[in-house]
Design an enzyme around this catalytic site. Structure first.
Site, PDB file in Angstrom:
ATOM      1  CG  ASN A  46     -31.459  13.976 -19.252  1.00  0.00           C
ATOM      2  OD1 ASN A  46     -30.223  14.138 -20.307  1.00  0.00           O
ATOM      3  ND2 ASN A  46     -31.368  13.720 -18.937  1.00  0.00           N
ATOM      4  CB  SER A  70     -33.470  11.377 -15.750  1.00  0.00           C
ATOM      5  OG  SER A  70     -31.623  11.654 -16.069  1.00  0.00           O
ATOM      6  CB  ALA A 125     -20.846   7.188 -27.941  1.00  0.00           C
ATOM      7  CG  ASN A 183     -16.303  10.565 -28.881  1.00  0.00           C
ATOM      8  OD1 ASN A 183     -16.238  12.183 -30.441  1.00  0.00           O
ATOM      9  ND2 ASN A 183     -15.155  11.943 -27.494  1.00  0.00           N
ATOM     10  CB  SER A 215     -13.229  17.387 -31.395  1.00  0.00           C
ATOM     11  OG  SER A 215     -11.820  18.075 -30.493  1.00  0.00           O
ATOM     12  N   GLY A 270     -14.089  20.016 -26.369  1.00  0.00           N
ATOM     13  CA  GLY A 270     -14.825  19.404 -25.175  1.00  0.00           C
ATOM     14  C   GLY A 270     -15.967  20.296 -24.890  1.00  0.00           C
ATOM     15  CE  LYS A 321     -13.474  14.254 -31.694  1.00  0.00           C
ATOM     16  NZ  LYS A 321     -14.172  13.335 -30.816  1.00  0.00           N
ATOM     17  CG  HIS A 336     -10.079  15.813 -33.231  1.00  0.00           C
ATOM     18  ND1 HIS A 336      -9.880  14.978 -32.455  1.00  0.00           N
ATOM     19  CD2 HIS A 336      -9.390  17.008 -33.859  1.00  0.00           C
ATOM     20  CE1 HIS A 336      -9.846  16.263 -31.697  1.00  0.00           C
ATOM     21  NE2 HIS A 336      -9.789  17.410 -32.471  1.00  0.00           N
ATOM     22  CG  ASN A 337     -11.076  11.871 -31.070  1.00  0.00           C
ATOM     23  OD1 ASN A 337     -11.002  13.199 -30.783  1.00  0.00           O
ATOM     24  ND2 ASN A 337     -11.810  11.850 -29.730  1.00  0.00           N
ATOM     25  CD  GLU A 384      -7.710  14.639 -28.359  1.00  0.00           C
ATOM     26  OE1 GLU A 384      -8.317  15.312 -29.228  1.00  0.00           O
ATOM     27  OE2 GLU A 384      -7.776  14.102 -27.320  1.00  0.00           O
ATOM     28  CE  LYS A 404     -14.017   9.260 -20.974  1.00  0.00           C
ATOM     29  NZ  LYS A 404     -14.390  10.372 -21.683  1.00  0.00           N
TER      30      LYS A 404
HETATM   31  P1  NDP Z   1     -21.968  10.748 -21.203  1.00  0.00           P
HETATM   32  O1  NDP Z   1     -21.594   9.881 -22.342  1.00  0.00           O
HETATM   33  O2  NDP Z   1     -21.285  10.824 -19.590  1.00  0.00           O
HETATM   34  O3  NDP Z   1     -24.431  10.719 -21.668  1.00  0.00           O
HETATM   35  C1  NDP Z   1     -24.404  11.220 -20.485  1.00  0.00           C
HETATM   36  C2  NDP Z   1     -26.320  11.329 -21.231  1.00  0.00           C
HETATM   37  O4  NDP Z   1     -26.482  10.168 -22.698  1.00  0.00           O
HETATM   38  C3  NDP Z   1     -27.386  12.043 -20.392  1.00  0.00           C
HETATM   39  O5  NDP Z   1     -27.822  12.972 -21.011  1.00  0.00           O
HETATM   40  C4  NDP Z   1     -27.935  10.217 -20.442  1.00  0.00           C
HETATM   41  O6  NDP Z   1     -29.454  10.596 -20.124  1.00  0.00           O
HETATM   42  C5  NDP Z   1     -27.700   9.819 -21.822  1.00  0.00           C
HETATM   43  N1  NDP Z   1     -28.055   8.220 -21.685  1.00  0.00           N
HETATM   44  C6  NDP Z   1     -27.305   6.967 -20.680  1.00  0.00           C
HETATM   45  N2  NDP Z   1     -27.521   5.782 -21.689  1.00  0.00           N
HETATM   46  C7  NDP Z   1     -28.245   6.151 -22.072  1.00  0.00           C
HETATM   47  C8  NDP Z   1     -29.821   5.428 -22.338  1.00  0.00           C
HETATM   48  N3  NDP Z   1     -29.747   4.459 -22.477  1.00  0.00           N
HETATM   49  N4  NDP Z   1     -31.082   6.144 -23.172  1.00  0.00           N
HETATM   50  C9  NDP Z   1     -30.716   7.048 -23.392  1.00  0.00           C
HETATM   51  N5  NDP Z   1     -29.627   7.379 -22.683  1.00  0.00           N
HETATM   52  C10 NDP Z   1     -29.667   7.838 -22.631  1.00  0.00           C
HETATM   53  O7  NDP Z   1     -22.089  13.019 -21.341  1.00  0.00           O
HETATM   54  P2  NDP Z   1     -21.510  13.889 -22.055  1.00  0.00           P
HETATM   55  O8  NDP Z   1     -21.910  14.998 -22.073  1.00  0.00           O
HETATM   56  O9  NDP Z   1     -19.878  13.669 -21.785  1.00  0.00           O
HETATM   57  O10 NDP Z   1     -21.119  13.259 -23.862  1.00  0.00           O
HETATM   58  C11 NDP Z   1     -22.224  13.407 -24.372  1.00  0.00           C
HETATM   59  C12 NDP Z   1     -21.818  12.637 -25.750  1.00  0.00           C
HETATM   60  O11 NDP Z   1     -20.274  13.568 -26.719  1.00  0.00           O
HETATM   61  C13 NDP Z   1     -21.015  11.282 -25.739  1.00  0.00           C
HETATM   62  O12 NDP Z   1     -21.035  10.830 -26.724  1.00  0.00           O
HETATM   63  C14 NDP Z   1     -19.725  11.896 -26.152  1.00  0.00           C
HETATM   64  O13 NDP Z   1     -18.729  10.297 -26.481  1.00  0.00           O
HETATM   65  C15 NDP Z   1     -19.294  13.218 -26.674  1.00  0.00           C
HETATM   66  N6  NDP Z   1     -17.983  14.194 -26.653  1.00  0.00           N
HETATM   67  C16 NDP Z   1     -18.041  14.050 -25.038  1.00  0.00           C
HETATM   68  C17 NDP Z   1     -16.805  14.636 -25.410  1.00  0.00           C
HETATM   69  C18 NDP Z   1     -16.803  15.488 -23.870  1.00  0.00           C
HETATM   70  O14 NDP Z   1     -14.919  15.905 -23.830  1.00  0.00           O
HETATM   71  N7  NDP Z   1     -17.106  15.108 -23.413  1.00  0.00           N
HETATM   72  C19 NDP Z   1     -16.158  16.077 -26.732  1.00  0.00           C
HETATM   73  C20 NDP Z   1     -16.916  15.165 -27.582  1.00  0.00           C
HETATM   74  C21 NDP Z   1     -18.003  14.915 -27.691  1.00  0.00           C
HETATM   75  P3  NDP Z   1     -29.947  10.432 -17.723  1.00  0.00           P
HETATM   76  O15 NDP Z   1     -29.254  11.345 -17.794  1.00  0.00           O
HETATM   77  O16 NDP Z   1     -31.314   9.772 -17.946  1.00  0.00           O
HETATM   78  O17 NDP Z   1     -28.691   8.362 -17.746  1.00  0.00           O
END
Ligand code: NDP
Length: 477
Positions: free
Chosen positions: A32, A34, A75, A101, A127, A129, A181, A184-185, A188, A258
């Site tokens: 990650n 951080s 994303a 996404n 997909s 969650g 995908k 799909h949304n 949804e 979103k």
């Molecule tokens: P987030 O979308 O909240 O993303 C957080 C992650 O992104 C952290 O690891 C963060 O690192 C990293 N990040 C944010 N900004 C940056 C940057 N500028 N450079 C590098 N890393 C960065 O996390 P989710 O787990 O909710 O989702 C992850 C992905 O999965 C997204 O694209 C989301 O759309 C997709 N998704 C989500 C679903 C859901 O139900 N939540 C379902 C399907 C897909 P740090 O900790 O260092 O900030």
């Protein structure tokens, strides 16, 4: 390195997916931006065979070659930023997967950029969650087919399964997976809008939230059997601890979004694919959140109070079920048609049956009906789902009910943009002649845009401003 797969991004989705890989016996490298999040995952899950790294270099080094890296980050710019940090440490042939996404044109751009550098890039729609990520999501990977051979077996192992078949398959080149995908949304959105309309109609005949919970649970045992119908029952059953009212009655009625629904409709517009039921669902969310518009209209407009008068309540509830099923089928038909056209337009050659197949489990729109839809597409080269024999028959059987519901709701002033739009689509596409002849006549009148005739070849123009005789127009090209 010895890790078989690496996950970048230890937020909700990434950490759960990493645990999923580990639980299936894959040695999983995690990283990650951080380190705190990585440390937290390592500490919380000593049972998992994780290799945690503090630096990107260490992370990339911990993987066996050719490397498989899946990004689960926010994303947009975060995805570009993450790719840039990986690039200096990658070797030719390594595979980077974006599981976020992502808007599919971004995936097309990134795939091209990575290919030029000798790396493989896969855009994978995911997909399901948080729970799906952990226990098995539906996965829609697109990118170079050769690289799928190297990551496919792993993805298929962690994906959801339906009757033993993985809910993951190669969709097509570059942005195909993220496109599917996205659609799909979009479906949804429509599914949820229709459920909301159905509940509104049950309320309109005096059904309580608790009774509606039972009705949806009952519906879930039949042809509507699906995840969204199942959880509708649970949402309706929830009682608010503070007020003692059904929770549904105290939730603010403004829906969030979103972007994926909006993208679906924008893409339908770009490709000229009619997907109005999906569009109405996106617009319905927009209308729900347009507070000023609603306030102004509430103050000005009058109409019936939304109470539906029926002689036989049980029969009407059954009509609503039929309307819900029919509208749902229309949304699938519109979404799958969009996928088919996009596949041709973007050169993806998508197998529509496979899309329906991998949506049968793991994803939010998972539904029993998708098994039938997938079989119908596999059996024949369908232009539209609506021509599939069992689907056409089902819609025909439900037709009177569906019309009754739309008529009753319209009479009573219950807003049903989804049901009504879906029914209009049904009537529009089956019509022998559409009102577009009028549009063409008008366009020729005011703009000499010409028209074609039903009885002979050629392009014609009527001299509207003169003697009103018809002449054959010279083809512009
Ligand atoms: P987030 O979308 O909240 O993303 C957080 C992650 O992104 C952290 O690891 C963060 O690192 C990293 N990040 C944010 N900004 C940056 C940057 N500028 N450079 C590098 N890393 C960065 O996390 P989710 O787990 O909710 O989702 C992850 C992905 O999965 C997204 O694209 C989301 O759309 C997709 N998704 C989500 C679903 C859901 O139900 N939540 C379902 C399907 C897909 P740090 O900790 O260092 O900030």
């Amino acid at each position: 390195g010895t890790a078989q797969i690496g996950v970048v991004g230890m937020a909700v989705m990434g950490s759960n997916l990493a645990r999923n890989f580990a639980s299936k016996g894959f040695k999983t490298a995690i990283f990650n931006r951080s380190y705190a999040k990585t440390a937290a995952v390592l500490e919380a899950h000593p049972e998992a065979e994780f290799v945690g790294s503090e630096s990107v270099e260490e992370f990339v080094d911990s993987l066996e070659k050719p490397r498989r890296i899946i990004m689960m980050v926010k994303a947009g710019p975060a995805t570009d930023a993450t790719i840039e940090t990986l690039i200096p440490f990658l070797d030719q042939g390594d595979i980077v997967i974006d599981g976020g996404n992502t808007y599919f044109p971004d995936t097309r751009r990134r795939e091209k950029m990575m290919a030029e550098k000798g790396f493989n890039f896969i855009g994978c729609g995911i997909s399901g969650g948080e729970e799906g990520a952990l226990k098995g999501p539906s996965m829609m990977p697109g990118g170079p087919k050769e690289s799928y051979a190297h990551v496919g077996p792993i993805l298929e192992k962690v994906s959801a399964h339906y009757d033993g078949e993985p809910c993951c398959t190669w969709i097509g080149t570059d942005g195909a997976g993220h496109f599917v995908k996205m659609v799909h949304n979009g479906i949804e959105y429509a599914d949820m809008q229709f459920i909301g309309e159905a509940y509104d109609l049950l309320k309109a005949v005096g059904v309580s939230a608790a009774e509606a919970a039972d009705i949806f649970a009952q519906w879930n045992t039949g042809d509507l059997d699906s995840y969204l119908i199942e959880i509708t029952s649970e949402v309706l059953r929830q009682v608010d601890a503070e007020t003692g009212k059904p929770l549904i009655d105290v939730i603010h009625d403004a829906a969030g979004m979103k972007g994926t629904g909006t993208w679906t409709v924008q893409e339908a517009l770009n490709l000229g694919v009619p997907a109005a039921a999906i569009a109405e669902s996106v617009f319905a969310r927009a209308a729900s959140s347009a507070a000023d518009l609603r306030k102004a209209a509430q103050g000005a407009l009058s109409g019936p109070d939304g109470t539906v008068q029926v002689d036989d309540k049980e029969a009407f509830i059954e009509d609503v079920r039929q309307a819900l099923w029919s509208a749902k089928v229309i949304a699938y038909a519109q979404g799958l048609h969009l996928i088919k056209v996009a596949g041709q337009e973007y050169g993806w050659d998508i197998d529509v049956a496979a899309c329906a197949r991998i949506w049968r489990a793991g994803c939010i729109i998972r539904a029993k009906l998708l098994d039938r839809i997938s079989n119908e597409y596999a059996a024949g080269n369908l232009e539209t789902l609506l021509e599939a024999p069992s689907i056409a028959q089902g819609l025909s059987d439900a037709n009177t009910s569906w019309r009754r519901v739309v008529a009753k709701a319209t009479e009573a002033g219950v807003p049903i943009p989804g049901f009504a739009s879906a029914l209009s689509y049904y009537d529009l596409v089956r019509a022998e002649r559409t009102n577009a002849a009028m549009t063409q006549g008008l366009r020729d009148f005011f703009g000499s845009h010409t028209y074609r005739r039903i009885d002979k070849e050629g392009t014609f123009h009527t001299n509207w401003s003169g003697d009103r005789t018809e002449s054959e127009a010279v083809d512009a090209h």
